[in-house]
Design an enzyme around this catalytic site. Structure first.
Site, short mmCIF file in Angstrom:
data_model
loop_
_atom_site.label_atom_id
_atom_site.label_comp_id
_atom_site.label_asym_id
_atom_site.label_seq_id
_atom_site.Cartn_x
_atom_site.Cartn_y
_atom_site.Cartn_z
N LYS A 294 56.32 30.03 27.81
CA LYS A 294 55.49 28.85 27.55
C LYS A 294 54.16 29.31 27.02
CE LYS A 294 54.92 24.41 27.65
NZ LYS A 294 54.32 24.58 26.31
N GLN B 148 48.58 34.65 28.92
CA GLN B 148 49.35 33.46 29.26
C GLN B 148 50.26 33.69 30.47
OE1 GLN B 148 48.77 30.79 26.92
NE2 GLN B 148 49.56 29.49 28.54
N LYS C 51 47.95 33.11 33.48
CA LYS C 51 47.50 31.72 33.48
C LYS C 51 48.62 30.81 33.96
CE LYS C 51 45.31 30.42 29.81
NZ LYS C 51 44.97 29.97 28.44
N LYS D 53 53.54 33.24 23.46
CA LYS D 53 52.53 32.76 22.53
C LYS D 53 53.05 32.95 21.11
CE LYS D 53 48.37 30.90 22.75
NZ LYS D 53 47.94 29.86 23.70
N GLY E 51 50.68 23.46 21.26
CA GLY E 51 49.62 23.63 20.28
C GLY E 51 48.57 24.63 20.74
N ASP E 52 47.71 25.01 19.82
CA ASP E 52 46.57 25.89 20.08
C ASP E 52 45.60 25.63 18.94
OD1 ASP E 52 45.87 28.36 21.97
OD2 ASP E 52 45.25 28.94 19.96
N THR F 286 43.07 20.44 28.66
CA THR F 286 42.34 21.71 28.77
C THR F 286 40.86 21.47 29.03
OG1 THR F 286 43.92 22.69 27.21
CG2 THR F 286 41.93 23.94 27.67
N ASN G 102 39.56 20.21 20.10
CA ASN G 102 40.16 19.45 21.18
C ASN G 102 39.59 19.82 22.56
OD1 ASN G 102 42.47 17.58 21.91
ND2 ASN G 102 42.97 19.35 23.15
N SER H 110 51.20 20.66 29.94
CA SER H 110 52.39 20.92 29.13
C SER H 110 53.63 21.04 30.02
CB SER H 110 52.22 22.20 28.31
OG SER H 110 51.44 21.98 27.17
#
Length: 449
Positions: A93, A114, A117, A129, A168-169, A212, A243, A381
């Site tokens: 993820k 990630q 996290k 990622k 998304g990122d 976020t 964002n 997410s």
């Protein structure tokens, strides 16, 4: 103790020898390895099984070409990446980033971060990622659509609701996710859970775009509550105006903070009357313009062309770096100290350099690392994945309440873990050790996978 230290030093040296041209990845490794010694001293079995070296190496890295046609009929080529780093806790993820700076080093550093996290959320998701060196700025909707479709024709071979779930990122919002989802659906049939951050019309989650930024401010609020304080009345600056930054500003203002500044790649904005968030949203989310157009409606504001917001002399309490990696250098960290900043909480991934971290630590500034403080996005997410699996949409209030509780748990876990293993309040060590412990235990129990 000496054996553990020697093991960690050798491990980091090996990575530097193998990947001398991957500075972002090496920085992430150095930041992490430098904090887990107390855990390995108490749990030498993980060192004996060499779990950490196994964790440093991704399960797989996928690199591929992305041919697409621009509006003039010319063929353009970009490179795509997906790192499937660790699946001990669940399907891979992590977001997809579209930015010219994307390369294998950037994707590896993001994927490595990630893992921990995602572990901190306590949700069943592993670390991954991806992205491309494609720059969506200045591209038409048609060009972005054709690029996303070409990317997905290759990426779809490696992802799925129970295998790898991208999101998304930077450079990838609901528009790009929608185009990628449409192409995946054409090739594989409708599978709602294959991507998160989807538009609400087809099983996206309420509160996902806010997650976020909201989660970042919730983390700071729980930290302050722990000190019998609150973010109410605090003066805040935010870097970026995407964002994460927009919704960090929104939640900070909602909780009573005063936000005076934000930025974009063209420069930084300070409004002594407080940021007009509705105008920022209109400029960035609707018109997609540069932030300096803010001055047309707020002439009292000042725009610093080409200047990093952390390089501006201003009296404030909380810094929320929400732009990109290494935006705070050693020199800028010293400026934060001069400005009287008490808390730095990362909305972006690794926005603070290792040298800057030392400055913050020496000056007793509370530092909230991104793997803990910005975990709200991936947490929601994962909640979107849960909704997709249930075929039941949740209300905004339900998702937001879950998010707040997750951020509270992450803060408390990081705090308690640091006190247990380091003997002092250190959220970097606490987050790293807590995230690592859960993944390491899973890997051992599954047979070192």
């Amino acid at each position: 103790m000496n054996n553990v230290k020697e093991y960690l030093v050798k491990l980091e040296e090996n990575q530097r020898e193998k990947y001398p041209n991957q500075p972002e990845y090496l920085q992430a490794v150095a930041e992490f390895v430098g904090t887990v010694e107390p855990f390995l001293v108490k749990h030498p079995e993980f060192m004996e099984k060499n779990i950490l070296e196994m964790l440093l190496i991704p399960e797989r890295i996928i690199e591929f070409r992305i041919p697409w046609m621009d509006d003039k009929g010319a063929w353009r080529i970009n490179t795509g990446y997906r790192v499937q780093y660790n699946s001990a806790l669940g399907p891979y993820k992590g977001g997809m980033r579209f930015h010219p700076t994307v390369n294998q080093s950037v994707i590896k550093f993001l994927g490595f971060e990630q893992i921990f996290k995602n572990s901190l959320t306590s949700l069943p998701i592993g670390g991954g990622k991806g992205g491309s060196d494609f720059d969506p700025k200045g591209k038409s909707d048609g060009e972005i659509m054709r690029f996303c479709q070409s990317l997905m024709r290759e990426l779809q071979k490696y992802i799925g609701p129970n295998e790898d779930v991208p999101a998304g990122d930077i450079g990838v919002g609901a528009r790009e996710i929608g185009y990628m989802f449409g192409e995946y659906k054409r090739l594989n049939g409708y599978q709602a859970g294959v991507l998160t951050g989807k538009p609400l019309a087809y099983w996206g989650s309420l509160a996902r775009k806010e997650a976020t930024g909201y989660g970042l401010v919730y983390f700071v609020e729980h930290l302050l509550n722990d000190c019998n304080d609150s973010i109410k009345g605090k003066k805040v600056l935010v870097s970026g105006s995407g964002n994460v930054a927009i919704y960090a500003i929104e939640k900070a203002q909602e909780l009573g903070a005063s936000v005076y500044g934000c930025s974009d790649s063209s420069g930084s904005l300070i409004d002594p009357d407080g940021i007009d968030l509705d105008l920022i949203k209109d400029i960035k989310e609707v018109k997609r313009e540069r932030i300096n157009t803010y001055l047309e409606q707020h002439p009292n504001a000042k725009f610093y062309e080409g200047k990093n917001i952390w390089d501006i002399e201003f009296d404030y309490d909380v810094a929320l770096p929400c732009a990109t990696q290494n935006e705070i250098s050693k020199e800028l960290a010293n400026q934060l100290v001069k400005n009287g900043v008490a808390i730095v909480a990362e909305g972006a991934n690794m926005p603070t350099s290792l040298e800057a971290l030392e400055v913050l630590k020496e000056n007793k500034i509370i530092y909230c690392p991104g793997k803990a403080a910005n975990a709200g996005g991936v947490a929601v997410s994962a909640l979107e994945m849960a909704q997709n699996a249930q075929r039941l949409p949740w209300t905004f209030e339900k998702v937001d309440a879950e998010l707040n509780q997750i951020m509270k748990n992450i803060y408390e876990t990081s705090r308690q873990t640091s006190l247990e293993y380091v003997g002092e309040f250190d959220l970097v060590a606490g987050a790293n050790i807590a995230g690592f412990a859960r993944v390491a235990e899973a890997m051992v129990s599954q047979g070192l996978v």
